[in-house]
Design a protein around this motif. Sequence first.
Motif, PDB file in Angstrom:
ATOM      1  N   SER A 186     -31.513  47.491  37.959  1.00  0.00           N
ATOM      2  CA  SER A 186     -31.766  48.475  36.897  1.00  0.00           C
ATOM      3  C   SER A 186     -33.186  48.352  36.363  1.00  0.00           C
ATOM      4  O   SER A 186     -33.800  49.345  35.964  1.00  0.00           O
ATOM      5  CB  SER A 186     -30.752  48.309  35.761  1.00  0.00           C
ATOM      6  N   ARG A 187     -33.722  47.135  36.349  1.00  0.00           N
ATOM      7  CA  ARG A 187     -35.101  46.972  35.899  1.00  0.00           C
ATOM      8  C   ARG A 187     -36.060  47.662  36.864  1.00  0.00           C
ATOM      9  O   ARG A 187     -37.061  48.243  36.438  1.00  0.00           O
ATOM     10  CB  ARG A 187     -35.453  45.494  35.745  1.00  0.00           C
ATOM     11  N   LEU A 190     -35.070  51.688  36.194  1.00  0.00           N
ATOM     12  CA  LEU A 190     -35.149  52.219  34.836  1.00  0.00           C
ATOM     13  C   LEU A 190     -36.140  51.482  33.945  1.00  0.00           C
ATOM     14  O   LEU A 190     -36.378  51.890  32.808  1.00  0.00           O
ATOM     15  CB  LEU A 190     -33.762  52.156  34.168  1.00  0.00           C
ATOM     16  N   THR A 194     -38.006  51.203  29.466  1.00  0.00           N
ATOM     17  CA  THR A 194     -37.651  50.182  28.469  1.00  0.00           C
ATOM     18  C   THR A 194     -38.718  49.093  28.379  1.00  0.00           C
ATOM     19  O   THR A 194     -38.433  47.962  27.978  1.00  0.00           O
ATOM     20  CB  THR A 194     -36.296  49.538  28.817  1.00  0.00           C
ATOM     21  N   ARG A 221     -33.048  44.217  27.689  1.00  0.00           N
ATOM     22  CA  ARG A 221     -33.225  45.427  28.498  1.00  0.00           C
ATOM     23  C   ARG A 221     -31.999  45.752  29.351  1.00  0.00           C
ATOM     24  O   ARG A 221     -31.685  46.916  29.592  1.00  0.00           O
ATOM     25  CB  ARG A 221     -34.464  45.287  29.380  1.00  0.00           C
ATOM     26  N   HIS A 225     -30.129  49.394  29.797  1.00  0.00           N
ATOM     27  CA  HIS A 225     -29.822  50.020  31.085  1.00  0.00           C
ATOM     28  C   HIS A 225     -28.322  50.226  31.252  1.00  0.00           C
ATOM     29  O   HIS A 225     -27.885  51.239  31.808  1.00  0.00           O
ATOM     30  CB  HIS A 225     -30.381  49.158  32.224  1.00  0.00           C
TER      31      HIS A 225
END
Length: 381
Positions: A186-187, A190, A194, A221, A225
Amino acid sequence: MEAVTYSLYGSDAKGTDKYYEDIERFTDEVIRRLEKEPAVSQFSSYAAIRHSDSGDPLVHGLEFLMLGVLWISYGSRAAFIHKYGGKLLAGVYGWKTRGDRIRAIIERTKGTLNPFLLRGPQQVEPKVSMNRFADLIGWLQATGEFEQESRRMSEWLVFLKSRSREDGKRKLSQAVTFGKWFEARSREVLGRHTANVELYIDKNNQRLKWKENMIFCTRGRAEYHLNMVGAEIMNRAFREKFLNTEQKRVLLPICMREKGEAGCRAVESEHGYVCRSCSKDCQVKIISDLGKKHDFQVFMIPHASTAFGRQSIQPGKVGIVGVACILNLVSGGYQAKRLGYEPQCVLLNYSGCIKHWHETGVVTDIDLSRLLNRIQVGTTG
């Protein structure tokens, strides 16, 4: 608008289309992986036997993901409070909905307790066990920030305990493994939205130490997400029932209003504050005008805890589009559903309320086309 913690605009501020493309594709990827997790389908079968309303398998998949992310984020803090202590504090915090004076007292108490009972040092991730999972649920309840999530995790604990000890522990470990994949992936997908979360936490860590919203404002974070994906999953899962409701309401946070020179003149009603059209540039006024045109009601909500009241309604009658910052999305969807509403949600493009995120407060906004898409009306005509 410079992001306080997150921004759907990313780095270019040219619009939110890129975010919505990212979240739709990534949610598809998450769902494909969840469909391969046997624990999800087994929990759905278990829920169908245990409850008359088994829920949606998509949402059960979200809960499996939630289990993993919350374990990684808070598992090491779970030992700081017993599960029964968590229930006791959660019951105290529940009084916040009973009026402004009581809420103020509860919030001061919560701010005093947070550093001592809840914010233990982050340690090495604990060994997976049912007892530690039960402690984690108690910790989540004790924070007063995860009421709906802890309800769902409690159902998963009962399910896992219904299996053999080895199988229950294996499924718990699989959820944690899935959470680790999600945190990293997800990092990548997305993370551009963030990028300021850690900076905000580092800058405000000391200021928040004795605040009742300390846990809420220092969430990492991965939880942003999780709520982004969770909102997309809930919108898909509850879409059809929402569209079939008799009445539609849009609930807007109070941070969206433009106060103008004379201040906001909204008036209080049974379901929230109603716009009086005192500022032509205010997005609340624009959305309220769209509501009159397309037959949906619009209310401003001053606090998330009062968004739906305390009374259940007849299921299937009222559809709710909740507009909120990211960390309120999943809990708000669960709360609405539990009270009989059929929910959809639209994300604020960025955070900015004075209570949580900004010293003086900044006016927030949304992508109007996304709201109208949720209501299923066109943007013109």
